[in-house]
Structure formats: structure tokens, C-alpha cells
Scaffold this active site. Structure first.
Site, short mmCIF file in Angstrom:
data_model
loop_
_atom_site.label_atom_id
_atom_site.label_comp_id
_atom_site.label_asym_id
_atom_site.label_seq_id
_atom_site.Cartn_x
_atom_site.Cartn_y
_atom_site.Cartn_z
CB ALA A 64 -0.60 -9.43 0.28
N GLY A 108 -1.96 -8.59 5.32
CA GLY A 108 -0.94 -9.61 5.60
C GLY A 108 0.01 -9.20 6.71
CD GLU A 111 -4.22 -12.04 6.79
OE1 GLU A 111 -3.58 -11.46 5.88
OE2 GLU A 111 -5.18 -12.79 6.57
CD GLU A 131 -6.81 -8.42 4.08
OE1 GLU A 131 -7.62 -7.87 4.86
OE2 GLU A 131 -5.82 -9.06 4.47
N1 COA Z 1 1.22 -3.44 -1.73
C1 COA Z 1 1.90 -2.79 -2.66
N2 COA Z 1 2.22 -1.50 -2.58
C2 COA Z 1 1.82 -0.83 -1.49
C3 COA Z 1 1.09 -1.44 -0.47
C4 COA Z 1 0.79 -2.81 -0.62
N3 COA Z 1 0.13 -3.51 0.31
N4 COA Z 1 0.81 -0.52 0.48
C5 COA Z 1 1.37 0.63 0.06
N5 COA Z 1 1.97 0.44 -1.14
C6 COA Z 1 2.70 1.42 -1.95
C7 COA Z 1 1.74 2.34 -2.68
O1 COA Z 1 1.28 1.74 -3.87
C8 COA Z 1 2.61 3.52 -2.94
O2 COA Z 1 3.48 3.21 -4.00
P1 COA Z 1 3.97 4.35 -5.03
O3 COA Z 1 4.85 5.26 -4.21
O4 COA Z 1 4.70 3.58 -6.07
O5 COA Z 1 2.74 5.03 -5.52
C9 COA Z 1 3.44 3.60 -1.66
O6 COA Z 1 3.42 2.28 -1.09
C10 COA Z 1 2.86 4.56 -0.66
O7 COA Z 1 1.48 4.30 -0.51
P2 COA Z 1 0.43 5.50 -0.30
O8 COA Z 1 -0.93 4.89 -0.30
O9 COA Z 1 0.70 6.57 -1.28
O10 COA Z 1 0.88 5.99 1.14
P3 COA Z 1 -0.01 6.49 2.35
O11 COA Z 1 0.97 6.85 3.42
O12 COA Z 1 -0.99 7.51 1.90
O13 COA Z 1 -0.86 5.23 2.83
C11 COA Z 1 -1.20 2.92 3.48
C12 COA Z 1 -0.20 4.09 3.37
C13 COA Z 1 -0.41 1.71 3.92
C14 COA Z 1 -2.30 3.28 4.47
C15 COA Z 1 -1.87 2.68 2.10
O14 COA Z 1 -0.85 2.59 1.11
C16 COA Z 1 -2.70 1.44 2.04
O15 COA Z 1 -3.84 1.45 2.42
N6 COA Z 1 -2.10 0.33 1.53
C17 COA Z 1 -2.83 -0.90 1.30
C18 COA Z 1 -3.09 -1.66 2.58
C19 COA Z 1 -3.85 -2.92 2.27
O16 COA Z 1 -4.92 -2.91 1.69
N7 COA Z 1 -3.26 -4.08 2.63
C20 COA Z 1 -3.84 -5.36 2.38
C21 COA Z 1 -3.31 -5.89 1.10
S1 COA Z 1 -4.09 -7.41 0.59
#
Ligand code: COA
Length: 257
Positions: A64, A108, A111, A131
Site C-alpha cells: 500500500a 499489499g 496480499e 506492516e
Molecule cells: N509506499 C510508498 N512509497 C514507497 C513504498 C510504499 N509501500 N515502498 C517504497 N516506496 C518509495 C520510498 O518512499 C522511496 O521513495 P523516494 O525515492 O521518494 O524516497 C522509493 O520508493 C524507494 O524506496 P527505498 O526504501 O529508498 O528503496 P529500497 O530499495 O532501499 O527499499 C523496499 C525498497 C520496498 C524494501 C522499501 O522501500 C520498503 O520497505 N518499503 C515499504 C514496504 C512496506 O512496508 N509495505 C507495506 C505497506 S503497508
């Protein structure tokens, strides 16, 4: 509806949907609205017999859109029954949906894959429900479908710690039907979908209904429901065609009647 966050394409009676929101495909409300609309359109299109959902070429979906969540409060989500429409739409969809997952499928994203009927994973696939790291929990099936797929211990650990499950473990645990090299993920996923389009359409609908009822019916009622569907398929032209083609040693030509 014009789509800005997904790309759709119909290939040989397969309705393909590809998430198209940057590298991470965060599921904004707009993306989910488009996704649900596309599924609804395909489900009601007689020329489509199976659907495929793909993420990005490196990452399936990071979940999400957390940035959208930042300003939302309980009242906003509860009043709008956030994710209720998505949950119901997938449950109502009668045609099979296959998820093809390369890279991360988190929150998500995991999911979304689990709302599909079959998950095929590339070798790089990783599934997770992180989450809890945000102070919240799964809201689109992560505690329910993951537990049904991989059992309580793994689902509990993944939801409580955010641990990710890699493709090989996901296959061992029954979350995905099989693992293929990343480079052949799309072709393998489309091949499974194509195979389903060649099957008798009424039997496909009946099988999806029966398998999905396993979680809501006790065994006795489930077996009865399956048996009645089995009986009812004997009233179809496809049953005559399928059995006759077997006897005549030829490929059946199913009409969906
Ligand atoms: N929602 C919104 N933005 C997201 C996102 C999400 N679920 N997942 C990644 N992004 C964005 C980051 O904010 C970042 O944006 P920016 O470039 O404007 O700063 C960009 O994508 C890259 O993310 P970053 O964390 O810097 O990359 P990474 O390669 O180090 O890590 C992930 C990638 C996916 C492992 C990490 O971003 C992450 O853990 N995301 C969240 C996953 C999560 O908790 N999902 C459940 C959501 S309820």
C-alpha cells in the site's frame, strides 16, 4: 475508465494487467480503483477466460502507498471501509486470476498476489507482511490468506516480525504453485493462463467456486457442493464433447455450453 497506473492487454483470451506505477508499484487508491475496474471488465467480457496480474520487471509491488497513509486516521478508513471494495471484488470475480511475481511482494503486494487463484514466482520473488514495522498490521488478507496458505507458525512469524519468505520457501510452503527463472516468469505465467483458456469454461468456473469454498464449508458440505457441481457439469455440451473427443482420440473443441 482510462488507466494511468496499470497497463492492460488482451492476449489470446487472457486478460493481462500489469502494474505500472514506477519501480515499486505502491498501491495508491487510484491504482487499486483501476485494478478493480480492469478485473471487473475482464470478468464480464465473454472473450476473456483467464486473467494474469504482473508487477514490475524488478519488483512486483512494495505494498500500500505508505505516503497516502500518513495523513489518514481511523475515522477516514473505517467510514470508507478502506480495502472492503477490493476484498469483495476479488471474492466476486468468477474467472481464474494468476499472479506472476518477480522480486518483492510486500504488504499489499503480497496480499494482492494471495487474492489471486494461482501464484507463480520468479526465483527472485520474496513475500512479506512488514506492516508491523509501520505500527500497523495487514488489512487486505495478510493474516488470513497467508495463514491458510503456509500455516500458523510461518504466518505468525512473518506478520509479527516482518520476515520475508523467499521463492524456494514459498514453494515448499504451498504459497506459490511453482518457481521459474525470472526471465521466463512472464512466458510461463501466460502459458498457464493460455492452458486454462483452452479448458471447458463452465468446468473452470465450477472448479474455482469449489476450491474457494474450502475455507468456508466443513468437509461434509464441501464434498456435497463439489459433487453437485460435478453432477451439473453432466448437463453441458462440453462434457459430451470432452468425453467423445477422448474416445475418438482427438483434441476437444469446447464451446462453453
Ligand atoms: N509506499 C510508498 N512509497 C514507497 C513504498 C510504499 N509501500 N515502498 C517504497 N516506496 C518509495 C520510498 O518512499 C522511496 O521513495 P523516494 O525515492 O521518494 O524516497 C522509493 O520508493 C524507494 O524506496 P527505498 O526504501 O529508498 O528503496 P529500497 O530499495 O532501499 O527499499 C523496499 C525498497 C520496498 C524494501 C522499501 O522501500 C520498503 O520497505 N518499503 C515499504 C514496504 C512496506 O512496508 N509495505 C507495506 C505497506 S503497508
Amino acid at each position: 475508465m482510462a488507466y494511468e497506473n496499470i497497463v492492460t492487454e488482451v492476449i489470446d483470451q487472457v486478460g493481462m494487467i500489469k502494474l505500472n506505477r514506477g519501480k515499486y508499484n505502491p498501491l495508491s487508491k487510484a491504482l487499486l480503483d483501476e485494478l478493480i475496474d480492469a478485473i471487473h471488465q475482464y470478468d464480464h467480457n465473454d472473450d476473456i477466460r483467464c486473467m494474469v496480474i504482473l508487477g514490475g520487471d524488478e519488483i512486483f509491488c512494495a505494498g500500500a502507498d505508505i505516503k497516502e497513509f500518513a495523513d489518514l486516521h481511523f475515522v477516514d478508513l473505517f467510514a470508507a471501509n478502506r480495502f472492503g471494495h477490493e476484498t469483495d471484488s476479488f471474492l466476486q470475480c468468477r474467472k481464474p486470476i494468476i499472479a506472476g511475481v518477480i522480486g518483492l511482494a510486500l504488504g499489499g503486494g503480497c496480499e494482492l498476489a494471495m487474492m489471486c487463484d494461482i501464484i507463480i514466482a520468479g526465483e527472485s520473488a520474496e513475500f512479506g507482511q512488514p506492516e508491523i514495522n509501520l505500527g500497523i498490521m495487514a488489512g487486505l488478507g495478510g493474516t488470513q490468506r497467508l495463514t491458510r496458505a503456509v500455516g500458523k507458525a510461518k504466518a505468525m512469524e512473518m506478520n509479527l516480525t516482518g520476515r520475508r519468505m523467499k521463492a524456494d520457501e514459498a514453494e515448499r510452503s504451498g504459497l506459490v504453485s511453482r518457481v521459474v527463472p525470472d526471465k521466463s516468469l512472464v512466458s510461463e505465467t501466460m502459458a498457464v493462463a493460455k492452458k486454462i483458456t483452452e479448458q471447458p469454461p463452465l468446468a473452470v468456473l465450477a472448479i474455482k467456486e469449489a476450491v474457494n469454498l474450502v475455507d468456508s464449508l466443513p468437509l461434509r458440505e464441501g464434498l456435497l457442493f463439489e459433487r453437485r457441481l460435478f453432477h451439473s457439469l453432466f448437463s453441458t455440451e462440453d462434457k459430451n464433447e470432452g468425453t467423445q473427443a477422448f474416445v475418438e482420440k482427438r483434441t476437444p473443441n469446447f464451446s462453453g455450453k
